[in-house]
Design an enzyme around this catalytic site. Sequence first.
Site, mmCIF file in Angstrom:
data_model
loop_
_atom_site.group_PDB
_atom_site.id
_atom_site.type_symbol
_atom_site.label_atom_id
_atom_site.label_comp_id
_atom_site.label_asym_id
_atom_site.label_seq_id
_atom_site.Cartn_x
_atom_site.Cartn_y
_atom_site.Cartn_z
ATOM 1 N N SER A 61 0.796 -1.219 0.000
ATOM 2 C CA SER A 61 0.000 0.000 0.000
ATOM 3 C C SER A 61 0.839 1.286 0.000
ATOM 4 C CB SER A 61 -0.935 -0.072 1.212
ATOM 5 O OG SER A 61 -1.816 0.984 1.234
ATOM 6 N N ASP A 90 -1.661 1.359 -3.664
ATOM 7 C CA ASP A 90 -2.412 0.249 -4.259
ATOM 8 C C ASP A 90 -3.838 0.668 -4.594
ATOM 9 O OD1 ASP A 90 -3.166 0.384 -1.601
ATOM 10 O OD2 ASP A 90 -3.430 -1.776 -1.368
ATOM 11 N N ARG A 101 -4.683 4.948 21.402
ATOM 12 C CA ARG A 101 -4.832 3.521 21.097
ATOM 13 C C ARG A 101 -3.499 2.971 20.565
ATOM 14 N NH1 ARG A 101 -4.914 3.398 15.537
ATOM 15 N NH2 ARG A 101 -5.311 1.160 15.368
ATOM 16 N N ALA A 102 -3.275 1.698 20.827
ATOM 17 C CA ALA A 102 -2.071 1.058 20.304
ATOM 18 C C ALA A 102 -2.250 0.879 18.804
ATOM 19 C CB ALA A 102 -1.871 -0.283 20.978
ATOM 20 N N GLU A 118 -12.933 5.682 6.494
ATOM 21 C CA GLU A 118 -11.988 6.122 7.503
ATOM 22 C C GLU A 118 -11.511 7.503 7.073
ATOM 23 O OE1 GLU A 118 -9.735 2.433 9.490
ATOM 24 O OE2 GLU A 118 -8.961 2.924 7.520
ATOM 25 N N ALA A 119 -11.107 8.308 8.068
ATOM 26 C CA ALA A 119 -10.625 9.648 7.733
ATOM 27 C C ALA A 119 -9.486 9.585 6.716
ATOM 28 C CB ALA A 119 -10.162 10.357 9.005
ATOM 29 N N ASN A 120 -8.689 8.512 6.774
ATOM 30 C CA ASN A 120 -7.538 8.421 5.864
ATOM 31 C C ASN A 120 -7.905 8.100 4.410
ATOM 32 O OD1 ASN A 120 -8.046 5.654 5.761
ATOM 33 N ND2 ASN A 120 -6.454 5.124 7.242
ATOM 34 N N ASP A 149 -6.444 1.955 -2.951
ATOM 35 C CA ASP A 149 -7.664 1.716 -2.172
ATOM 36 C C ASP A 149 -7.946 2.859 -1.202
ATOM 37 O OD1 ASP A 149 -5.717 1.182 -0.307
ATOM 38 O OD2 ASP A 149 -6.521 -0.754 0.328
ATOM 39 N N ASP A 161 -3.511 6.142 -2.989
ATOM 40 C CA ASP A 161 -2.314 5.587 -2.367
ATOM 41 C C ASP A 161 -1.699 4.529 -3.299
ATOM 42 O OD1 ASP A 161 -4.079 3.494 -2.041
ATOM 43 O OD2 ASP A 161 -3.401 2.977 -0.035
HETATM 44 C C1 16G Z 1 -4.334 -0.530 8.075
HETATM 45 C C2 16G Z 1 -5.787 -0.568 7.683
HETATM 46 C C3 16G Z 1 -6.386 0.809 7.714
HETATM 47 C C4 16G Z 1 -6.156 1.460 9.065
HETATM 48 C C5 16G Z 1 -4.703 1.416 9.442
HETATM 49 C C6 16G Z 1 -4.521 1.854 10.886
HETATM 50 C C7 16G Z 1 -6.880 -1.944 6.015
HETATM 51 C C8 16G Z 1 -6.908 -2.388 4.586
HETATM 52 N N1 16G Z 1 -5.926 -1.093 6.327
HETATM 53 O O1 16G Z 1 -3.571 0.148 7.133
HETATM 54 O O2 16G Z 1 -7.742 0.691 7.454
HETATM 55 O O3 16G Z 1 -6.581 2.788 9.052
HETATM 56 O O4 16G Z 1 -4.219 0.090 9.344
HETATM 57 O O5 16G Z 1 -3.177 1.778 11.244
HETATM 58 O O6 16G Z 1 -7.690 -2.359 6.836
HETATM 59 P P1 16G Z 1 -2.732 1.883 12.744
HETATM 60 O O7 16G Z 1 -3.375 0.754 13.517
HETATM 61 O O8 16G Z 1 -1.244 1.809 12.702
HETATM 62 O O9 16G Z 1 -3.177 3.212 13.262
HETATM 63 MG MG MG Z 2 -3.802 1.057 0.361
#
Ligand code: 16G
Ligand code: MG
Length: 541
Positions: A66, A286, A505-506, A380-382, A288, A284
């Site tokens: 990604s 890939d 959050r972790a 998601e915000a991202n 998505d 991004d």
């Molecule tokens: C992954 C997730 C994404 C999430 C991110 C959070 C998929 C396809 N991708 O990239 O949705 O926003 O993890 O990352 O589910 P974090 O746990 O490091 O904050």
């Molecule tokens: Mg991606």
Amino acid sequence: MDADKDNILEASARHPKPAGNFQYGTAGFRMKANLLDSVVFRVGLLAVLRSKKLNGQTIGLMITASHNPPEDNGVKLVDPMGEMLEQTWETHATTLANAPSDEALFAAFAKLSSDLKVRMDSPARVIFARDTRASGITLAASLVDALDALKAEYTDYKLQTTPQLHYLVRAINTKGTPHAYGEVSEKGYYEKIADGFKLAMKHRQTKGHVVVDCANGVGGPKLREMTKYLASANEGGIDIKVVCDDVVNPQALNVQCGADFVKTQQRAPPSSKASPLERCASLDGDADRLVYYFIDSSNTFHLLDGDRIATLTASFFADLGRASGLIDRLNMGVVQTAYANGASTRYITENLQLPVICTNTGVKHLHHAATRFDIGVYFEANGHGTVIFSAKAIKEINRHEPRSPAQADALETMKSLVALINQAVGDALSDLLLVEVILAHKNWGVQEWLNTYVDLPNRLVRVEVRDRGIFKAVDAERKLEAPLNIQKEIDDLVGKYSKGRSFARASGTEDAVRVYAEAATRGEADELAAKVAAIVQKYGV
Ligand code: 16G
Ligand code: MG
């Protein structure tokens, strides 16, 4: 099993496991590409088991990391309807990936097949694809080694975006059924989306062009391909200017461009040379994830992220529901995570009067929650997200008899969007066209879109701690139940800020704890984030 044993042992010897512990996380396995050979081989074995378990339904395997840097890579599995791998199987992937030797790997494989009651004489079918990373070709060869060892049927779809692979998996498994998703080919993918787009854009015109930054990844060539299927701008189509689409130099992937860069840096990719008020979007690596942005006439950068796409989409579906006369028969709602800007949540509940569900971070959680609605919008915000329609929604949309030309028009748009939207998974190419359709229907530019509400200033901080495992989140990650007393300290602090909200959050993908904070002013948001980060640090030593 005996023949399998010899074949697995022999093949596995060519893919020795390096030291280290691997985990199938929120987005599959992801790490430096040179550590992935054995992991991909073993995920291949699991894909075969999964397909056999599901009586030969086709399982997808995507090789991508990604938005990560070019030297990384990753692998994840796609279930038959194009969804993410069922969660209980994630642990099986982790088990296989960590077996310390070839013998241990075979033992773990045999145990899984017996525990899961897999009939080893069932057929196994797997399809796979990869993004543009240099390491993808060798990793695909490791996968083929696993598939050959177990005599699975497979098709290599070579370069595809992640959502294209999800589409293909769903199309294969629904072929010939009443739920047939589309033709089983890359061309079928473009045709389905483009047909939906053209129908939605009948009598409408996009305003000017849209500049799309493709993160120098697989989205570039695929978006160019897609444009061939779209009507040209003067026929009510769309004028797309593709930038950051260098896939010849693999080192350019995600560097100074792409949705993650734009979202985290809050600026346009330097090489895209965006001019004021130009409508811009970024995918991004890939394809998505999608975010929009623009630079206003005083050169200020404005991000239109996943929350903005969610609110825009939800407002449009609410409009279409009312205009078509279907509003009372379909329940609509929006799914967000704790990272959604509070102003967006308020806009959805108060202005649009739609329910909002908050889930844990990670696409699979949002997708699952969205199935509770007939029309479920999740982002998601991202920038990960899409819209999904229940079987009932599809039925109602198809059989509804419009009572006026206005109802007929709204209904036709609704039908066209069902085709345009990739319901298997969030898809930046499909989402891009969705946003373009909505802006054209509303006759809006980026400024009008931005004007719908004002984001609360917010700040994201990354905190390194000794063991992120001690931070246990509950309530859709909005609260910490461990360590003891930490949440009370955070709450006391948040209470002191006007419109304050914060959580820790972790991370599921990095060894760190993330802190998010928002408040009425930029200064307060920054201060709150810093203070909550200090609390996390204190408990984390
Ligand atoms: C992954 C997730 C994404 C999430 C991110 C959070 C998929 C396809 N991708 O990239 O949705 O926003 O993890 O990352 O589910 P974090 O746990 O490091 O904050
Ligand atoms: Mg991606």
